[in-house]
Design an enzyme around this catalytic site. Sequence first.
Site, short mmCIF file in Angstrom:
data_model
loop_
_atom_site.label_atom_id
_atom_site.label_comp_id
_atom_site.label_asym_id
_atom_site.label_seq_id
_atom_site.Cartn_x
_atom_site.Cartn_y
_atom_site.Cartn_z
CD GLU A 139 -0.13 -16.03 12.17
OE1 GLU A 139 -0.40 -16.96 12.94
OE2 GLU A 139 0.69 -16.15 11.24
CG PHE A 140 5.40 -13.87 13.23
CD1 PHE A 140 6.01 -12.69 13.60
CD2 PHE A 140 5.23 -14.86 14.18
CE1 PHE A 140 6.47 -12.49 14.91
CE2 PHE A 140 5.67 -14.69 15.49
CZ PHE A 140 6.30 -13.50 15.86
CG LEU A 141 -1.11 -14.16 8.77
CD1 LEU A 141 -1.60 -13.10 7.81
CD2 LEU A 141 -2.20 -15.18 9.00
CG PHE A 240 11.26 -6.46 4.16
CD1 PHE A 240 10.70 -7.69 3.88
CD2 PHE A 240 10.46 -5.47 4.68
CE1 PHE A 240 9.36 -7.93 4.11
CE2 PHE A 240 9.11 -5.69 4.92
CZ PHE A 240 8.56 -6.92 4.64
CB CYS A 251 0.72 -5.15 10.30
SG CYS A 251 -0.63 -6.35 10.47
CE LYS A 254 -2.85 -3.28 13.96
NZ LYS A 254 -2.03 -4.11 14.85
NE ARG A 319 -6.83 -3.28 7.17
CZ ARG A 319 -7.05 -4.35 7.96
NH1 ARG A 319 -7.64 -4.20 9.11
NH2 ARG A 319 -6.68 -5.55 7.57
N1 LIG Z 1 -3.71 -8.61 8.70
C1 LIG Z 1 -2.56 -9.20 8.91
O1 LIG Z 1 -1.82 -9.50 8.00
C2 LIG Z 1 -2.13 -9.54 10.32
C3 LIG Z 1 -0.98 -10.31 10.52
C4 LIG Z 1 -0.56 -10.58 11.80
C5 LIG Z 1 -1.27 -10.07 12.87
N2 LIG Z 1 -2.38 -9.32 12.66
C6 LIG Z 1 -3.11 -8.79 13.82
O2 LIG Z 1 -4.35 -9.46 13.91
C7 LIG Z 1 -5.33 -8.59 14.47
C8 LIG Z 1 -6.53 -8.54 13.54
O3 LIG Z 1 -6.10 -7.98 12.32
P1 LIG Z 1 -6.91 -8.16 10.96
O4 LIG Z 1 -6.11 -7.55 9.88
O5 LIG Z 1 -7.37 -9.56 10.79
O6 LIG Z 1 -8.18 -7.23 11.31
P2 LIG Z 1 -9.61 -7.18 10.58
O7 LIG Z 1 -10.17 -5.87 10.94
O8 LIG Z 1 -9.46 -7.56 9.16
O9 LIG Z 1 -10.45 -8.34 11.30
C9 LIG Z 1 -10.91 -8.25 12.60
C10 LIG Z 1 -12.34 -8.79 12.67
O10 LIG Z 1 -12.80 -8.72 14.01
C11 LIG Z 1 -14.18 -8.47 13.97
N3 LIG Z 1 -14.65 -8.00 15.30
C12 LIG Z 1 -14.56 -6.76 15.84
N4 LIG Z 1 -15.10 -6.77 17.09
C13 LIG Z 1 -15.53 -8.01 17.32
C14 LIG Z 1 -16.18 -8.65 18.42
N5 LIG Z 1 -16.47 -7.98 19.53
N6 LIG Z 1 -16.51 -9.95 18.31
C15 LIG Z 1 -16.21 -10.64 17.19
N7 LIG Z 1 -15.58 -10.10 16.13
C16 LIG Z 1 -15.27 -8.81 16.19
C17 LIG Z 1 -14.33 -7.46 12.87
O11 LIG Z 1 -15.66 -7.39 12.39
C18 LIG Z 1 -13.35 -8.01 11.82
O12 LIG Z 1 -13.98 -8.87 10.91
C19 LIG Z 1 -4.63 -7.25 14.68
O13 LIG Z 1 -4.16 -7.18 15.99
C20 LIG Z 1 -3.47 -7.33 13.72
O14 LIG Z 1 -2.40 -6.52 14.13
C21 LIG Z 1 -2.83 -9.05 11.42
#
Ligand SMILES: NC(=O)c1ccc[n+]([C@@H]2O[C@H](COP(=O)([O-])OP(=O)(O)OC[C@H]3O[C@@H](n4cnc5c(N)ncnc54)[C@H](O)[C@@H]3O)[C@@H](O)[C@H]2O)c1
Length: 428
Positions: A139-141, A240, A251, A254, A319
């Site tokens: 995901e690239f959002l 950028f 993101c 990490k 974060r």
């Molecule tokens: N935040 C962004 O902008 C973004 C963009 C692209 C990709 N990503 C990727 O998406 C992934 C998630 O990122 P995020 O920022 O949404 O994280 P986040 O921590 O905000 O959300 C993750 C959720 O997963 C839940 N969780 C943990 N263990 C669980 C389980 N066993 N069952 C069900 N739910 C569970 C947590 O309670 C949390 O609500 C990461 O790999 C990140 O790199 C994030």
Amino acid sequence: MGLVSGTCFAETGNNVTCIDIDKEKVAQMKNGIIPIYEPGLEELFKRNIEEGRISFSTNLEEGIKNAEIIFLALPTPSGDDGSANLSYIMNVAEQLGGLLEQYTVIVDKSTVPVGTSAKVEAAIAKKCKVDFDVVSNPEFLREGVAVDDFMKPDRVVIGTSSEKAKKVMEKLYSPFVRQGNPIYIMDEKSAELTKYAANAFLAMKISFMNEIANLAEIVGADVDKIRKGIGSDSRIGKQFLYAGTGYGGSCFPKDVKALAKTSEDYNFDFKILNAVMGVNKNQKTILIPKVKRYFQNNLKGKTIALWGLAFKPNTDDIREAPALDIIEELLKEGAIVNAFDPEAMENVRKVMGSKINLTEKSYQALDGADALIIVTEWNEFRLPDFEKMSKLLKNKVIFDGRNLFENEQMMELGFHYESIGRQPVTHS
Ligand SMILES: NC(=O)c1ccc[n+]([C@@H]2O[C@H](COP(=O)([O-])OP(=O)(O)OC[C@H]3O[C@@H](n4cnc5c(N)ncnc54)[C@H](O)[C@@H]3O)[C@@H](O)[C@H]2O)c1
């Protein structure tokens, strides 16, 4: 990421169940409350709840019943050695094996290292009695504009070698690419690496500009002029290129670390990544030596106001936010910190407690402060009331980590003004 994805999939007519182990979050969402700040999400969220297309559960077995597609949007935080911690993903994958009842497409949407989809597949296969496919769909959002990014992606990347899964995914994403933006189908490994390459490239662009800024300061140049000068070259692009206090968020830090670790694991010396990380570490507190110099190395008892705590505007996410590093340094020097952010105060309160004063309004933070540091470029800081600021601040001193103001203007207003990659303006 999961909530935005789920809500947007519901918006295009799908029935979505969002599953999370965090009971409090699920309870909030069941009551129509979004647990994060994300512009534009609320309207879609409410509409799809009302239409009965989106529901919430803490129970995996219940939540995935009859699901044709299961997205893993789980956290992949940095482990101690910098690698992406896959325990969340693998834990759920292992449970899924025993729960699937019909052909299902399992989608790795989290950012995961190359080779993860094969690991997920093996974990599910251990107990699974039905046919399934594991697809990589990074995901690239961007936080802050997540809904727009998801609804109108520049591209969709799908890593799969299964024809069946490819068809399912293309159909799911077809409403999002009606303007003709591409869906790139590729092998799983390339899809996984695409996400890291994108984030590492963007982090590199930021660190590169920050180094140009640091050099510009030394040689007497102005990074914002340089930015315009190079950004107009279409090979470089305008985005950028803003110098600042370094990248943060959940993101870039990490993902750069995880890509470096993957490279190390394969005995590949990815030299640029180490430089990107080194530059960023330094950049996050680049304003501190300037502040210390101004106060003759003595910040003890000085009150420093901070505007902006989130790692970037339009989010409450803190974060790896540079503001946290800056606060820690200021406190170490014995300074008192007054801070304000339009959305991130609650999250900061959770990690900082009473170590700093969080003020309800932006200008309250300035009251009696010896200087202001601007860390996040929220729009509301761009055209402040300088007269009011002058009255509230003990000294007319601003350290600007986002280059929001022009040097000439600050000189006319009689501020001591130091920014990033530009020459300091001293009191008139
Ligand atoms: N935040 C962004 O902008 C973004 C963009 C692209 C990709 N990503 C990727 O998406 C992934 C998630 O990122 P995020 O920022 O949404 O994280 P986040 O921590 O905000 O959300 C993750 C959720 O997963 C839940 N969780 C943990 N263990 C669980 C389980 N066993 N069952 C069900 N739910 C569970 C947590 O309670 C949390 O609500 C990461 O790999 C990140 O790199 C994030």
